[in-house]
Design a protein around this motif. Structure first.
Motif, PDB file in Angstrom:
ATOM      1  N   THR A 160       0.815  -1.231   0.000  1.00 34.33           N
ATOM      2  CA  THR A 160       0.000   0.000   0.000  1.00 34.33           C
ATOM      3  C   THR A 160       0.846   1.278   0.000  1.00 34.33           C
ATOM      4  OG1 THR A 160      -0.134  -0.081   2.404  1.00 34.33           O
ATOM      5  CG2 THR A 160      -1.954  -1.068   1.200  1.00 34.33           C
ATOM      6  N   ILE A 168       2.591   4.515  -0.928  1.00 34.36           N
ATOM      7  CA  ILE A 168       2.245   5.443  -2.012  1.00 34.36           C
ATOM      8  C   ILE A 168       3.374   6.444  -2.244  1.00 34.36           C
ATOM      9  CG2 ILE A 168      -0.265   5.435  -2.227  1.00 34.36           C
ATOM     10  CD1 ILE A 168      -0.316   7.555  -0.013  1.00 34.36           C
ATOM     11  N   HIS A 196      -8.086  17.868   0.611  1.00 35.48           N
ATOM     12  CA  HIS A 196      -8.476  18.606   1.816  1.00 35.48           C
ATOM     13  C   HIS A 196      -9.421  17.744   2.624  1.00 35.48           C
ATOM     14  CE1 HIS A 196     -12.711  19.426   0.778  1.00 35.48           C
ATOM     15  NE2 HIS A 196     -12.278  19.314  -0.454  1.00 35.48           N
ATOM     16  N   SER A 197      -9.690  18.154   3.839  1.00 32.76           N
ATOM     17  CA  SER A 197     -10.668  17.410   4.650  1.00 32.76           C
ATOM     18  C   SER A 197     -11.664  18.395   5.274  1.00 32.76           C
ATOM     19  CB  SER A 197      -9.959  16.592   5.731  1.00 32.76           C
ATOM     20  OG  SER A 197      -9.316  17.462   6.628  1.00 32.76           O
ATOM     21  N   THR A 250     -20.521  14.256   9.465  1.00 32.99           N
ATOM     22  CA  THR A 250     -20.965  15.433   8.723  1.00 32.99           C
ATOM     23  C   THR A 250     -21.482  15.038   7.338  1.00 32.99           C
ATOM     24  OG1 THR A 250     -18.662  15.730   8.133  1.00 32.99           O
ATOM     25  CG2 THR A 250     -19.509  17.143   9.878  1.00 32.99           C
ATOM     26  N   SER A 251     -21.155  13.827   6.910  1.00 30.10           N
ATOM     27  CA  SER A 251     -21.723  13.342   5.649  1.00 30.10           C
ATOM     28  C   SER A 251     -21.950  11.839   5.753  1.00 30.10           C
ATOM     29  CB  SER A 251     -20.789  13.651   4.477  1.00 30.10           C
ATOM     30  OG  SER A 251     -19.678  12.806   4.511  1.00 30.10           O
ATOM     31  N   MET A 265      -3.651   2.171   6.463  1.00 31.65           N
ATOM     32  CA  MET A 265      -2.777   2.078   5.283  1.00 31.65           C
ATOM     33  C   MET A 265      -3.586   1.805   4.012  1.00 31.65           C
ATOM     34  SD  MET A 265       0.245  -0.305   6.707  1.00 31.65           S
ATOM     35  CE  MET A 265       1.633   0.289   7.628  1.00 31.65           C
ATOM     36  N   VAL A 266      -4.548   0.890   4.132  1.00 32.87           N
ATOM     37  CA  VAL A 266      -5.356   0.516   2.963  1.00 32.87           C
ATOM     38  C   VAL A 266      -6.217   1.693   2.509  1.00 32.87           C
ATOM     39  CG1 VAL A 266      -7.214  -1.019   2.173  1.00 32.87           C
ATOM     40  CG2 VAL A 266      -5.319  -1.949   3.501  1.00 32.87           C
ATOM     41  N   ARG A 313      -5.703   4.842   3.043  1.00 33.26           N
ATOM     42  CA  ARG A 313      -4.829   5.901   2.531  1.00 33.26           C
ATOM     43  C   ARG A 313      -4.399   5.613   1.084  1.00 33.26           C
ATOM     44  NH1 ARG A 313       1.135   7.705   4.516  1.00 33.26           N
ATOM     45  NH2 ARG A 313       1.127   9.703   3.480  1.00 33.26           N
ATOM     46  N   ALA A 314      -4.141   4.320   0.815  1.00 33.35           N
ATOM     47  CA  ALA A 314      -3.663   3.956  -0.520  1.00 33.35           C
ATOM     48  C   ALA A 314      -4.789   3.924  -1.549  1.00 33.35           C
ATOM     49  CB  ALA A 314      -2.984   2.598  -0.458  1.00 33.35           C
ATOM     50  N   PHE A 315      -5.944   3.401  -1.162  1.00 33.42           N
ATOM     51  CA  PHE A 315      -6.990   3.180  -2.165  1.00 33.42           C
ATOM     52  C   PHE A 315      -8.165   4.154  -2.095  1.00 33.42           C
ATOM     53  CE2 PHE A 315      -4.905  -0.960  -1.399  1.00 33.42           C
ATOM     54  CZ  PHE A 315      -4.304  -1.101  -2.634  1.00 33.42           C
ATOM     55  N   PRO A 371      -8.058   7.773  -0.966  1.00 36.97           N
ATOM     56  CA  PRO A 371      -7.418   8.962  -0.378  1.00 36.97           C
ATOM     57  C   PRO A 371      -8.400  10.054   0.056  1.00 36.97           C
ATOM     58  CG  PRO A 371      -6.900   8.772  -2.716  1.00 36.97           C
ATOM     59  CD  PRO A 371      -7.595   7.517  -2.331  1.00 36.97           C
ATOM     60  N   ASP A 376      -8.585  11.548   3.797  1.00 35.69           N
ATOM     61  CA  ASP A 376      -8.473  12.965   4.155  1.00 35.69           C
ATOM     62  C   ASP A 376      -9.651  13.404   5.023  1.00 35.69           C
ATOM     63  OD1 ASP A 376      -6.080  13.369   2.917  1.00 35.69           O
ATOM     64  OD2 ASP A 376      -6.944  14.069   1.037  1.00 35.69           O
ATOM     65  N   LYS A 377     -10.857  12.890   4.687  1.00 37.74           N
ATOM     66  CA  LYS A 377     -12.054  13.323   5.417  1.00 37.74           C
ATOM     67  C   LYS A 377     -12.086  12.750   6.832  1.00 37.74           C
ATOM     68  CE  LYS A 377     -14.883  14.386   1.474  1.00 37.74           C
ATOM     69  NZ  LYS A 377     -15.729  13.803   0.447  1.00 37.74           N
ATOM     70  N   ILE A 390     -24.397  20.681  10.586  1.00 41.84           N
ATOM     71  CA  ILE A 390     -23.065  20.158  10.252  1.00 41.84           C
ATOM     72  C   ILE A 390     -22.089  20.462  11.392  1.00 41.84           C
ATOM     73  CG2 ILE A 390     -21.110  20.542   8.702  1.00 41.84           C
ATOM     74  CD1 ILE A 390     -23.023  20.596   6.422  1.00 41.84           C
TER      75      ILE A 390
END
Lengths: 225, 240
Positions: free
Chosen positions: A65, A67, A151-152, B42-43, B94-95, B97-99, B101, B105-106, B185
């Motif tokens: 994994t 990146i 972004h988040s 929030t979503s 890890m998974v 983050r890799a697949f 993204p 981030d959220k 929200i």
């Protein structure tokens, strides 16, 4: 001389052997210590083995994994600016600007400067911890486009500042009109400079975008442009 | 259920699953894992992502702890459980983050923080460490699905009311331009939606349970009456 192990004691005419209870006590103590040792050893072995297996599993998952962030950025740039990359600028020499960093800097085949800038969460800048990363394309001294990279920010709230219709306000702005103060982040400036509009209810996110744009323009200027 | 030689019945396997979703619902019944529940809902897509991540970690951790329940010394069980949970939550991180993204981030900090989610430690300690592997896995699936359902529901409500969209798709541009209530929200809105959904969920589940209990009582009463009648009939026949 008194033999401690085979000491005999005369009590009211009877001879009793006192070495037996002592021996038993000692053997019990030894057994107890042995048990404690075994327990401690078991704990160490179990935890050690668990840690070993865990690290092996994580190493395998990490291998598959992993990146390459730089490659990810290049792929994104290829998608948004298909003219191709001619050169890559070393960003290690570009200093951070009030917590905003330059993640990558490319020169396109047509001479455009493609800068990936990230504004990290700080006082009144960005709402969520992951920060805001944008791509700023500068061509012939003017901002050609500003695009959201990652972004988040909260959907429906801070995320509005990363939408295309908000970022479009930077298109065509001369880089000389971007006010880059040193010392403290100021979202608005004198009328002679470009003052980006802020999204109502998403001031921190708007500030994050503004800071990242300023950092990108600063990096552009630092190359003598 | 925990006995080594006892055979597992169908109920032993299925009851942890249904209990996890309804009676032991981590969010609305046990009120566990409140931090991620309030922070990431929030979503709706965030809710699903977080819920499935917890589901995976819970199932794997329950299975491993149940397998090793006789091997792990009691004195070091908590560090051992944390180590197991941390391994799986890091794998998930890890998974994702890799697949995925965008989702990574959220969810931000709350993804690695799964390791200290009290749902996990509670289930591992109170269920998996005392039960066999299959019921433990089923408990993990049940609790995980219950958590996923709850936080997705919260996400749907908050996203719909606060952003005027459903899984990121604007419901109706004419409505969403004016109506979204940003309050939902924000954290305060999160608490409000959480409280309201908790009331609704618990009252509905309680009513259903009462109804089922009444029906069971009626059925058992009818059976006993039938039994008495048949007994009386046989007695009278015997008398004749």
């Amino acid at each position: 001389m008194v033999n401690l192990l085979t000491e005999e004691k005369e009590t009211s005419g009877e001879t009793t052997n006192v070495s037996e209870p002592r021996k038993q006590n000692r053997s019990l103590k030894r057994d107890g210590q042995g048990k404690k040792m075994n327990e401690s050893l078991k704990m160490i072995i179990v935890l050690g083995l668990l840690a070993l297996i865990a690290s092996a599993m994580l190493a395998v998952v990490n291998y598959y994994t992993k990146i390459d962030e730089n490659q990810q950025i290049k792929d994104e740039i290829d998608a948004v600016y298909p003219s191709g990359i001619r050169d890559e600028v070393d960003v290690s020499s570009i200093s951070d600007y009030m917590g905003a960093e330059i993640k990558a800097y490319f020169i396109a085949e047509d001479g455009a400067n493609i800068i990936v800038a990230k504004a990290n969460k700080a006082d009144k800048v960005c709402y969520n911890a992951a920060g805001i990363t944008i791509i700023v394309i500068i061509k012939e001294g003017k901002i050609d486009r500003v695009l959201s990279f990652s972004h988040s920010e909260t959907p429906g709230l801070g995320e509005k500042a990363l939408r295309e219709d908000y970022l479009d306000q930077y298109n065509g702005i001369n880089t000389d009109l971007i006010f880059i103060p040193e010392g403290e982040f100021i979202s608005s400036s004198e009328d002679s400079y470009f003052n980006p509009s802020l999204v109502s209810g998403a001031t921190y996110s708007s500030n994050g975008v503004s800071l990242a744009v300023k950092a990108a323009v600063r990096a552009y200027r630092s190359r003598g442009n | 259920m925990s006995g080594k030689t006892e055979k597992l019945t169908f109920k032993d396997i299925t009851s942890p699953l249904t209990n996890g979703i309804i009676n032991n619902n981590a969010t609305f019944r046990l009120v566990l894992g409140t931090c991620p529940t309030l922070a990431i809902t929030t979503s709706a897509s965030n809710g699903i992502g977080m819920g499935l991540s917890v589901l995976f970690v819970l199932v794997c951790a329950n299975a491993i702890v149940s397998l090793l329940r006789n091997v792990i010394p009691r004195k070091v069980r908590i560090p051992a459980y944390i180590l197991i949970i941390a391994t799986f939550s890091t794998i998930v991180e890890m998974v994702v983050r890799a697949f995925l993204p965008d989702l990574y981030d959220k969810l931000g900090l709350f993804l690695p923080l799964i390791v200290v989610n009290c749902i996990l430690l509670a289930r591992v300690e109170s269920f998996a460490s005392l039960n066999r592997v299959i019921p433990s896995i089923m408990d993990g699936i049940g609790i995980g699905l219950g958590f996923t359902f709850s936080i997705t529901l919260m996400g749907i409500f908050r996203e719909f009311l606060g952003a005027g969209s459903f899984f990121g798709i604007p419901i109706n541009p004419i409505i969403t331009a004016e109506l979204p209530m940003t309050f939902f929200i924000l954290p305060a809105g999160g608490f409000m939606v959480y409280g309201l959904l908790m009331v609704v969920f618990n009252s509905v589940v309680d009513k259903i349970q009462k109804f089922l209990d009444n029906r069971r009582q009626v059925n058992s009463g009818a059976k006993s009456i039938k039994g008495r009648i048949s007994l009386a009939e046989t007695e009278t026949q015997g008398g004749k």
